[in-house]
Design a protein around this motif. Structure first.
Motif, PDB file in Angstrom:
ATOM      1  N   ILE A   1       9.728   8.402  35.656  1.00  0.00           N
ATOM      2  CA  ILE A   1      10.114   8.465  37.061  1.00  0.00           C
ATOM      3  C   ILE A   1       8.938   8.018  37.914  1.00  0.00           C
ATOM      4  N   SER A   2       9.206   7.122  38.845  1.00  0.00           N
ATOM      5  CA  SER A   2       8.163   6.673  39.755  1.00  0.00           C
ATOM      6  C   SER A   2       8.586   6.942  41.192  1.00  0.00           C
ATOM      7  N   GLN A   3       7.592   7.180  42.027  1.00  0.00           N
ATOM      8  CA  GLN A   3       7.831   7.399  43.448  1.00  0.00           C
ATOM      9  C   GLN A   3       6.907   6.490  44.255  1.00  0.00           C
ATOM     10  N   LYS A   4       7.451   5.968  45.347  1.00  0.00           N
ATOM     11  CA  LYS A   4       6.653   5.169  46.263  1.00  0.00           C
ATOM     12  C   LYS A   4       6.915   5.617  47.685  1.00  0.00           C
ATOM     13  N   PRO A   5       5.920   5.739  48.558  1.00  0.00           N
ATOM     14  CA  PRO A   5       4.506   5.625  48.223  1.00  0.00           C
ATOM     15  C   PRO A   5       3.996   6.892  47.535  1.00  0.00           C
ATOM     16  N   SER A   6       2.813   6.829  46.965  1.00  0.00           N
ATOM     17  CA  SER A   6       2.232   8.022  46.354  1.00  0.00           C
ATOM     18  C   SER A   6       1.666   8.949  47.430  1.00  0.00           C
ATOM     19  N   ARG A   7       1.233   8.363  48.535  1.00  0.00           N
ATOM     20  CA  ARG A   7       0.753   9.145  49.660  1.00  0.00           C
ATOM     21  C   ARG A   7       0.800   8.297  50.926  1.00  0.00           C
ATOM     22  N   ASP A   8       0.839   8.974  52.053  1.00  0.00           N
ATOM     23  CA  ASP A   8       0.837   8.250  53.324  1.00  0.00           C
ATOM     24  C   ASP A   8       0.371   9.177  54.438  1.00  0.00           C
ATOM     25  N   ILE A   9      -0.193   8.577  55.434  1.00  0.00           N
ATOM     26  CA  ILE A   9      -0.567   9.275  56.658  1.00  0.00           C
ATOM     27  C   ILE A   9       0.232   8.646  57.786  1.00  0.00           C
ATOM     28  N   CYS A  10       0.975   9.470  58.507  1.00  0.00           N
ATOM     29  CA  CYS A  10       1.904   8.945  59.518  1.00  0.00           C
ATOM     30  C   CYS A  10       1.665   9.623  60.863  1.00  0.00           C
ATOM     31  N   GLN A  11       2.080   8.946  61.896  1.00  0.00           N
ATOM     32  CA  GLN A  11       2.002   9.498  63.240  1.00  0.00           C
ATOM     33  C   GLN A  11       3.283  10.278  63.559  1.00  0.00           C
ATOM     34  N   ARG A  12       3.140  11.315  64.324  1.00  0.00           N
ATOM     35  CA  ARG A  12       4.324  12.091  64.710  1.00  0.00           C
ATOM     36  C   ARG A  12       5.326  11.215  65.449  1.00  0.00           C
ATOM     37  N   GLY A  13       6.593  11.517  65.234  1.00  0.00           N
ATOM     38  CA  GLY A  13       7.660  10.751  65.872  1.00  0.00           C
ATOM     39  C   GLY A  13       8.141   9.563  65.063  1.00  0.00           C
ATOM     40  N   THR A  14       7.411   9.200  64.030  1.00  0.00           N
ATOM     41  CA  THR A  14       7.826   8.076  63.192  1.00  0.00           C
ATOM     42  C   THR A  14       8.624   8.585  61.999  1.00  0.00           C
ATOM     43  N   SER A  15       9.117   7.664  61.185  1.00  0.00           N
ATOM     44  CA  SER A  15       9.895   8.002  59.995  1.00  0.00           C
ATOM     45  C   SER A  15       9.279   7.354  58.776  1.00  0.00           C
ATOM     46  N   LEU A  16       9.462   7.976  57.630  1.00  0.00           N
ATOM     47  CA  LEU A  16       8.957   7.454  56.365  1.00  0.00           C
ATOM     48  C   LEU A  16      10.062   7.532  55.323  1.00  0.00           C
ATOM     49  N   THR A  17      10.244   6.462  54.581  1.00  0.00           N
ATOM     50  CA  THR A  17      11.218   6.458  53.488  1.00  0.00           C
ATOM     51  C   THR A  17      10.489   6.478  52.158  1.00  0.00           C
ATOM     52  N   ILE A  18      10.865   7.430  51.317  1.00  0.00           N
ATOM     53  CA  ILE A  18      10.272   7.612  49.993  1.00  0.00           C
ATOM     54  C   ILE A  18      11.279   7.143  48.957  1.00  0.00           C
ATOM     55  N   GLN A  19      10.806   6.370  48.006  1.00  0.00           N
ATOM     56  CA  GLN A  19      11.683   5.856  46.961  1.00  0.00           C
ATOM     57  C   GLN A  19      11.436   6.585  45.647  1.00  0.00           C
ATOM     58  N   CYS A  20      12.493   6.774  44.901  1.00  0.00           N
ATOM     59  CA  CYS A  20      12.423   7.369  43.568  1.00  0.00           C
ATOM     60  C   CYS A  20      13.190   6.462  42.610  1.00  0.00           C
ATOM     61  N   GLN A  21      12.491   5.982  41.586  1.00  0.00           N
ATOM     62  CA  GLN A  21      13.085   5.053  40.621  1.00  0.00           C
ATOM     63  C   GLN A  21      12.961   5.641  39.217  1.00  0.00           C
ATOM     64  N   VAL A  22      14.056   5.612  38.462  1.00  0.00           N
ATOM     65  CA  VAL A  22      14.066   6.136  37.093  1.00  0.00           C
ATOM     66  C   VAL A  22      14.320   4.987  36.135  1.00  0.00           C
ATOM     67  N   ASP A  23      13.757   5.080  34.938  1.00  0.00           N
ATOM     68  CA  ASP A  23      13.874   3.966  33.998  1.00  0.00           C
ATOM     69  C   ASP A  23      15.154   4.002  33.179  1.00  0.00           C
ATOM     70  N   SER A  24      15.980   5.021  33.389  1.00  0.00           N
ATOM     71  CA  SER A  24      17.249   5.101  32.679  1.00  0.00           C
ATOM     72  C   SER A  24      18.261   5.819  33.566  1.00  0.00           C
ATOM     73  N   GLN A  25      19.531   5.647  33.246  1.00  0.00           N
ATOM     74  CA  GLN A  25      20.559   6.285  34.065  1.00  0.00           C
ATOM     75  C   GLN A  25      20.502   7.798  33.902  1.00  0.00           C
ATOM     76  N   VAL A  26      20.620   8.483  35.016  1.00  0.00           N
ATOM     77  CA  VAL A  26      20.581   9.937  35.003  1.00  0.00           C
ATOM     78  C   VAL A  26      21.807  10.464  35.735  1.00  0.00           C
ATOM     79  N   THR A  27      22.175  11.701  35.418  1.00  0.00           N
ATOM     80  CA  THR A  27      23.368  12.255  36.045  1.00  0.00           C
ATOM     81  C   THR A  27      23.059  12.803  37.432  1.00  0.00           C
ATOM     82  N   MET A  28      21.939  13.475  37.562  1.00  0.00           N
ATOM     83  CA  MET A  28      21.653  14.133  38.825  1.00  0.00           C
ATOM     84  C   MET A  28      20.244  13.791  39.299  1.00  0.00           C
ATOM     85  N   MET A  29      20.117  13.687  40.607  1.00  0.00           N
ATOM     86  CA  MET A  29      18.808  13.476  41.225  1.00  0.00           C
ATOM     87  C   MET A  29      18.668  14.461  42.372  1.00  0.00           C
TER      88      MET A  29
END
Lengths: 115, 116
Positions: free
Chosen positions: B4-32
């Protein structure tokens, strides 16, 4: 609702010694699963060991073993021959099939291993 | 266990903004799942990411604040919207593999978020 309690916020052990981390839980279910996860400073959650409630035999994984007492609702983790790499936060977790795969976590025990 | 990989590993953000985190798996899974871990705390489940439909949120978490997508069986995103310093946490995704009767969850490496 199920609850998981880890009464030891911090524990320490000498390298090569044995340490036991405590966990108790509250449930009215008879079929469930219990887990220990390890979270080192990297913050990665790593599965240490799993116990099915219907199994009387305690689970073991190399140096890690559990003492599962179903009647007492106790699920302690024993780490034998402790190594410096065992230093981490340890979380006990509960899952009931009736709640899907939702996990209920305890508050964690910070384990320090002294050389 | 699944990789399982996640991007980004870390971030520093300003208040009021938004951040999208990705999660990628190397095989099909039933639940996330998506969890939040506030400093010095245990893990709190935010929501279950459902493939092809709206996520199932836990009490205290709402879609407007934490929109989640899961377009297929190997990928999910969590957005932290209109961030405030209280959103500073580690965000972790976890998965349950297909055929895992125990429902054992395996976790990604986490995303450390600091909101200034």
């Amino acid at each position: 609702a199920q609850t998981v309690t880890q009464s030891q916020p911090e524990m320490s052990v000498q390298e090569a010694e044995t340490v036991t981390l405590s966990c108790t839980y509250d449930t009215s279910e008879s079929d469930y699963y219990l887990f220990w996860y390890k979270q080192p400073p990297s913050r990665q959650m790593i599965l240490v060991i799993r116990q099915e409630a219907y199994k009387q035999q305690n689970a073991t994984e190399n140096r890690f073993s559990v003492n599962f007492q179903k009647a007492a609702k106790s699920f302690s983790l024993k780490i034998s021959d402790s190594q410096l790499g065992d230093a981490a936060m340890y979380f006990c977790a509960y899952r009931s099939p009736s709640s899907g795969s939702r996990l209920t976590f305890g508050e964690g025990t910070q384990l320090t291993v002294n050389p | 266990s699944a990789v399982i990989s996640q991007k980004p590993s870390r971030d520093i953000c300003q208040r009021g903004t938004s951040l999208t985190i990705q999660c990628q798996v190397d095989s099909q899974v039933t639940m996330m799942f998506w969890y939040r871990q506030q400093p010095g705390q245990s893990l709190t489940l935010i929501a279950t990411a459902n493939q092809g439909s709206e996520a199932t949120y836990e009490s205290g978490f709402v879609i407007d604040k934490f929109p989640i997508s899961r377009p297929n069986l190997t990928f999910s995103t969590l957005t932290v919207s209109n961030m405030s310093p209280e959103d500073s946490s580690i965000y972790l995704c976890s998965v349950v593999r297909q055929g895992a009767s125990s429902g054992t969850q395996y976790f990604g490496p986490g995303t450390r978020l600091l909101v200034l």
